[in-house]
Design a protein around this motif. Sequence first.
Motif, PDB file in Angstrom:
ATOM      1  N   LEU A  11      -2.409 -51.773 -34.779  1.00  0.00           N
ATOM      2  CA  LEU A  11      -3.146 -50.774 -36.224  1.00  0.00           C
ATOM      3  C   LEU A  11      -1.688 -49.043 -36.193  1.00  0.00           C
ATOM      4  CD1 LEU A  11      -4.506 -50.473 -38.539  1.00  0.00           C
ATOM      5  CD2 LEU A  11      -5.670 -48.548 -37.594  1.00  0.00           C
ATOM      6  N   GLY A  12      -1.189 -48.859 -34.978  1.00  0.00           N
ATOM      7  CA  GLY A  12      -0.470 -47.808 -34.082  1.00  0.00           C
ATOM      8  C   GLY A  12       0.619 -48.527 -34.694  1.00  0.00           C
ATOM      9  N   THR A  13       0.993 -50.045 -33.668  1.00  0.00           N
ATOM     10  CA  THR A  13       2.329 -50.624 -33.782  1.00  0.00           C
ATOM     11  C   THR A  13       2.739 -50.648 -35.155  1.00  0.00           C
ATOM     12  OG1 THR A  13       1.357 -51.867 -32.345  1.00  0.00           O
ATOM     13  CG2 THR A  13       3.470 -52.131 -32.255  1.00  0.00           C
ATOM     14  N   ASN A  14       2.092 -51.065 -35.938  1.00  0.00           N
ATOM     15  CA  ASN A  14       2.153 -51.866 -37.230  1.00  0.00           C
ATOM     16  C   ASN A  14       3.244 -50.345 -38.170  1.00  0.00           C
ATOM     17  OD1 ASN A  14       1.577 -53.876 -37.319  1.00  0.00           O
ATOM     18  ND2 ASN A  14      -0.239 -53.788 -38.042  1.00  0.00           N
ATOM     19  N   PHE A  15       2.342 -49.072 -37.524  1.00  0.00           N
ATOM     20  CA  PHE A  15       1.818 -47.850 -38.536  1.00  0.00           C
ATOM     21  C   PHE A  15       3.690 -47.474 -37.549  1.00  0.00           C
ATOM     22  CE2 PHE A  15       2.183 -43.196 -37.687  1.00  0.00           C
ATOM     23  CZ  PHE A  15       2.318 -42.634 -38.882  1.00  0.00           C
ATOM     24  N   PHE A  16       3.702 -47.517 -36.540  1.00  0.00           N
ATOM     25  CA  PHE A  16       5.549 -47.133 -35.707  1.00  0.00           C
ATOM     26  C   PHE A  16       6.544 -47.681 -36.679  1.00  0.00           C
ATOM     27  CE2 PHE A  16       2.910 -44.850 -32.432  1.00  0.00           C
ATOM     28  CZ  PHE A  16       3.544 -43.497 -32.447  1.00  0.00           C
ATOM     29  N   LYS A  17       5.910 -49.519 -36.476  1.00  0.00           N
ATOM     30  CA  LYS A  17       7.267 -50.330 -37.197  1.00  0.00           C
ATOM     31  C   LYS A  17       7.143 -49.814 -38.053  1.00  0.00           C
ATOM     32  CE  LYS A  17       6.540 -54.518 -35.030  1.00  0.00           C
ATOM     33  NZ  LYS A  17       5.177 -55.651 -34.743  1.00  0.00           N
ATOM     34  N   THR A  18       6.507 -49.280 -39.056  1.00  0.00           N
ATOM     35  CA  THR A  18       6.518 -48.881 -40.028  1.00  0.00           C
ATOM     36  C   THR A  18       8.134 -47.710 -41.208  1.00  0.00           C
ATOM     37  OG1 THR A  18       4.606 -49.002 -40.929  1.00  0.00           O
ATOM     38  CG2 THR A  18       5.743 -48.491 -42.803  1.00  0.00           C
ATOM     39  N   ILE A  19       7.430 -46.424 -40.386  1.00  0.00           N
ATOM     40  CA  ILE A  19       8.076 -45.284 -39.962  1.00  0.00           C
ATOM     41  C   ILE A  19       9.059 -45.222 -39.261  1.00  0.00           C
ATOM     42  CG2 ILE A  19       8.612 -43.383 -38.462  1.00  0.00           C
ATOM     43  CD1 ILE A  19       5.770 -42.769 -39.128  1.00  0.00           C
ATOM     44  N   PHE A  20       9.169 -46.617 -37.771  1.00  0.00           N
ATOM     45  CA  PHE A  20      10.769 -46.962 -37.810  1.00  0.00           C
ATOM     46  C   PHE A  20      11.910 -47.463 -38.962  1.00  0.00           C
ATOM     47  CE2 PHE A  20      14.062 -50.056 -35.303  1.00  0.00           C
ATOM     48  CZ  PHE A  20      14.565 -48.932 -34.752  1.00  0.00           C
ATOM     49  N   ALA A  21      11.101 -48.770 -40.137  1.00  0.00           N
ATOM     50  CA  ALA A  21      11.683 -49.083 -40.563  1.00  0.00           C
ATOM     51  C   ALA A  21      12.483 -47.745 -41.866  1.00  0.00           C
ATOM     52  CB  ALA A  21      10.736 -50.272 -41.197  1.00  0.00           C
ATOM     53  N   ARG A  22      11.493 -47.736 -42.100  1.00  0.00           N
ATOM     54  CA  ARG A  22      11.969 -46.487 -43.416  1.00  0.00           C
ATOM     55  C   ARG A  22      12.765 -45.120 -42.713  1.00  0.00           C
ATOM     56  NH1 ARG A  22       6.282 -44.386 -45.989  1.00  0.00           N
ATOM     57  NH2 ARG A  22       6.720 -47.013 -47.535  1.00  0.00           N
ATOM     58  N   VAL A  23      12.853 -45.127 -41.249  1.00  0.00           N
ATOM     59  CA  VAL A  23      13.634 -44.116 -40.729  1.00  0.00           C
ATOM     60  C   VAL A  23      15.432 -44.819 -41.005  1.00  0.00           C
ATOM     61  CG1 VAL A  23      15.133 -42.661 -38.925  1.00  0.00           C
ATOM     62  CG2 VAL A  23      12.500 -42.184 -39.170  1.00  0.00           C
ATOM     63  N   GLN A  24      15.476 -45.801 -40.232  1.00  0.00           N
ATOM     64  CA  GLN A  24      16.695 -46.572 -41.116  1.00  0.00           C
ATOM     65  C   GLN A  24      17.252 -46.372 -41.351  1.00  0.00           C
ATOM     66  OE1 GLN A  24      15.583 -50.905 -38.966  1.00  0.00           O
ATOM     67  NE2 GLN A  24      17.254 -50.880 -37.714  1.00  0.00           N
TER      68      GLN A  24
END
Length: 292
Positions: A11-24
């Motif tokens: 869950l945590g990893t997915n959360f960060f992945k989403t955030i990272f993609a957004r920021v990118q």
Amino acid sequence: MSLGPESVLTLGTNFFKTIFARVQEYARETVEHLILAVSVYILVCIFLYFSISRWKIIGFKKDVKNPARVLIVIAHPDDECMFFGPTVLNFTKQKECQVYLMCLSTGNNYGMGRTRKKELYKACQVLGIDEGSIVVYNHSNMPDQMGVMWPIELVSKLILNQIETYSINTLITFDKHGVSNHMNHCSIYYAIAHLSLEKKLPSYCSVYVLETVNLLRKYWLLLDIPVSFLLSRIRYLVTSTDRALLHRAMRQHESQLVWFRRLYMLFSRYMLINSLQLMELSDIELDLEIDD
Ligand SMILES: *[C@@H]1O[C@H](CO)[C@@H](O)[C@H](O)[C@H]1NC(C)=O
Ligand SMILES: *[C@@H]1O[C@H](CO)[C@@H](O)[C@H](O)[C@H]1NC(C)=O
């Protein structure tokens, strides 16, 4: 149902992945917008440059009244090209206008006074200033040194003398920041401010000072046109032919052509556009008050 440690991790990893993609994505969009804005700005500058200097669609107002007898006061040989070039060329190109140059030192900082004085005459020939209209001073109280304020009384006496001798009606020099805060440049401003405050300046003589711009604008070249347009009322822009002429004049200052001055010639806005300000008594009083 309770989550095991592994699913928490996923869950945590997915959360960060989403955030990272957004920021990118956000960053990419921002960069794209920036590039677009900068390109548009550059195009506008180029368009303005040609509209003013070549097509003459946009005219600069003639705010310098009746410049029949102009005196340009500089501190060192090469100031006339490096800082006042566009203004000088505008005046020397007007037939009815007589241009005088007053250079208050020989630029002897590195013991090159003699050479630099000769170079000044050569450069002025290119710019169209008559030899007989140039005066270069070599006064021990006005040394070519960055940190030395020249004696106000002396400088103002010399300038007043020239104004009266040649019935100068337009005087052009540095403002109080002297382009680079060079004390020699600034002392000229203070000398004239002194004349003005003491009411010794003849009423037929208007004084215009070259506006000092900040470091960013100084090396912006073309990109400074819109800003100068918005902020200043009196401006001189060189055409591409005149710019070549100005570069040729500057190359007469052979002893000065070290690499950083060559870069300066390429990028400085002062060799492309000059903005001037009419010096009025109220401005001077304000200026001097701020200094106190
Ligand atoms: C001099 O400057 C004025 C005002 O900016 C402009 O209208 C005129 O065309 C210029 N003249 C020359 C010869 O560059
Ligand atoms: C300026 O004056 C000094 C001292 O009087 C002299 O040595 C020097 O040659 C002069 N320079 C020029 C360029 O005339």
